[in-house]
Design an enzyme around this catalytic site. Sequence first.
Site, short mmCIF file in Angstrom:
data_model
loop_
_atom_site.label_atom_id
_atom_site.label_comp_id
_atom_site.label_asym_id
_atom_site.label_seq_id
_atom_site.Cartn_x
_atom_site.Cartn_y
_atom_site.Cartn_z
N ILE A 6 0.86 -1.17 0.00
CA ILE A 6 0.00 0.00 0.00
C ILE A 6 0.90 1.23 0.00
O ILE A 6 2.02 1.19 0.52
CB ILE A 6 -0.93 0.01 1.23
CG1 ILE A 6 -1.55 -1.38 1.42
CG2 ILE A 6 -2.04 1.04 1.06
CD1 ILE A 6 -2.34 -1.51 2.69
N GLU A 7 0.41 2.31 -0.55
CA GLU A 7 1.24 3.51 -0.66
C GLU A 7 1.70 4.03 0.70
O GLU A 7 2.65 4.80 0.79
CB GLU A 7 0.46 4.61 -1.39
CG GLU A 7 -0.80 5.06 -0.71
CD GLU A 7 -1.66 5.94 -1.60
OE1 GLU A 7 -2.12 6.99 -1.10
OE2 GLU A 7 -1.86 5.61 -2.78
N THR A 8 1.04 3.59 1.77
CA THR A 8 1.42 4.01 3.12
C THR A 8 2.77 3.44 3.56
O THR A 8 3.29 3.85 4.60
CB THR A 8 0.36 3.54 4.13
OG1 THR A 8 0.15 2.13 3.96
CG2 THR A 8 -0.94 4.27 3.93
N GLY A 9 3.31 2.48 2.82
CA GLY A 9 4.56 1.84 3.22
C GLY A 9 4.35 0.50 3.90
O GLY A 9 5.31 -0.09 4.40
N ILE B 25 6.32 6.30 4.87
CA ILE B 25 5.70 6.53 3.58
C ILE B 25 6.63 7.29 2.63
O ILE B 25 6.65 7.05 1.42
CB ILE B 25 4.37 7.27 3.76
CG1 ILE B 25 3.55 7.25 2.48
CG2 ILE B 25 4.58 8.70 4.24
CD1 ILE B 25 2.14 7.75 2.67
#
Length: 524
Positions: free
Chosen positions: A327-330, A354
């Site tokens: 996910i783009e959140t890391g 992130i």
Amino acid sequence: MVSKAISSVAAISLIRDNMTVGIGGFGGFSAPDEILREIAKSFEESGRPRGLNVVSGISPGDLREDGYGLSIIRTPGIIASIYASHVGMSPAIGRAVSDNKIAGYTVPLGVYGHLLKAIAGGRPGVVTKVGLHTFCDPRIEGCRVNELAASSGRQVVSLIDFEGEEYLFYRSFPIDLCIIRGTYADEYGNISLEEEALHSEQAAMAAAVHNSGGTVIVQVKNIFGRGLLDPRRVAIPGALVDYVVQARPENHPQCYSEPFRPELIGDVRMRLDMIQPMPLNLRKVCGRRAAMELKAGGLVNLGIGMPDSVASVANEEGLSHQVTFSIETGVYGGVPLSGVALGASVNPDAILQITDNFDIYDGGALDAAVLGMGEADEEGNVNVSKFGSRCTGPGGFINITQSTKKLCFMGSFMAGEMECRIGDGRLTIEKDAPRAKFKRRVQQVTFSSRCAAEMGQQVLYITERAVFRLERDGVTLTEIAPGVDLERDILEKMEFRPRVSDDLRLMDERIFRDEKMKISFAEQ
């Protein structure tokens, strides 16, 4: 040593009118609500602070009008402008941008993170190709998403030439103060993030503000004596922190959907067979078709909205261990969550900052990405960031789509309420939704088909009734669902006539049955 702990009242007394203020958090996670509530209270009582220029990433909120996150400071007059990646999680703030009451600037999430690093490092800005030929390009909108922003004279991005190639230059700017969140602090201000399900921009924001000569304020769950925190868990050193505020429990949940879930941070491991499969609906149909594009050993990004169905399908089919969802959140690994909890995963393998994660993404590490699709046009461009006057922003969408080898955009074929029957290997449309999503021209370009052609990307558009592929001569229809009529249910509902493949085939009928598909990577 004097303790850095102060009250929330003392913290907001440091905020002056018209300041540029960084506010941490990502959607349903990690917002400094204790301090935000004090800002709202102070404004109600004294009219101060006012005219704040907010800097944020995926601005915090719980999708409720009078809810948490930035919705707490929604009263007109508090915020004058917002520079963010996404403003949709707080409906009141998003609407204020859409209604031209707050000047709105939206940038790709990876650019936002890298810009914080540039500010911290004393660099003039970020030079990147991310955003070329999208609304970020100054030849189009230049990240200014409403009239207040356009008429402000502020230029946040410019087009430059470097060794004969086009790049965008996103400008650095000083941040006067930030309000971010951690889990625990010591009296010196060392901050751990150990119970945060996401490690968003906290560390980068603290460094950017500190090195701008600004004030760093961190909200935490508890404060201990110096030396009592495990240094391996300290994500922000106390040297960067000016003040620490201890929050009341009700203003410091792990996520707005639930106060605390230990399986999101690795404290426990949840049995994945305890996660209930999705019911057979349009979301699941699209998720199943997209899951059929996965490859064993692949690193796959899942975007906001309908793409979370892919994780559910993969888990139900027993494929989760064969692919790594990111996910783009890391967050890497596990089963990504949806709704307000979007951005976290059950049983994650890793939780990165992130800002570091987009270094990985931008360099091309992703094998595939499954992303939402608000609308698409005859050139293959996609819009997920602006509809009518409603502007939400791109999130990490632009970074991801301009760096990933294979892209699967997914969403319902039409917009609005639809009545249908799914079962026995067929899709039967009883009453179609009212609005077309396949437009002659998208309102705002968030994904550029021109960039895709230059990079040689594979691009699919997956809906419940049709699958399209981006080819050299445009968007091509390659599959239709069993039970639908090609002309009546697909071609007549589009604002343009796509090319129909000579090899047009039916979507796999297992997608439309209320039982496991039993798909495997061996089929691909």
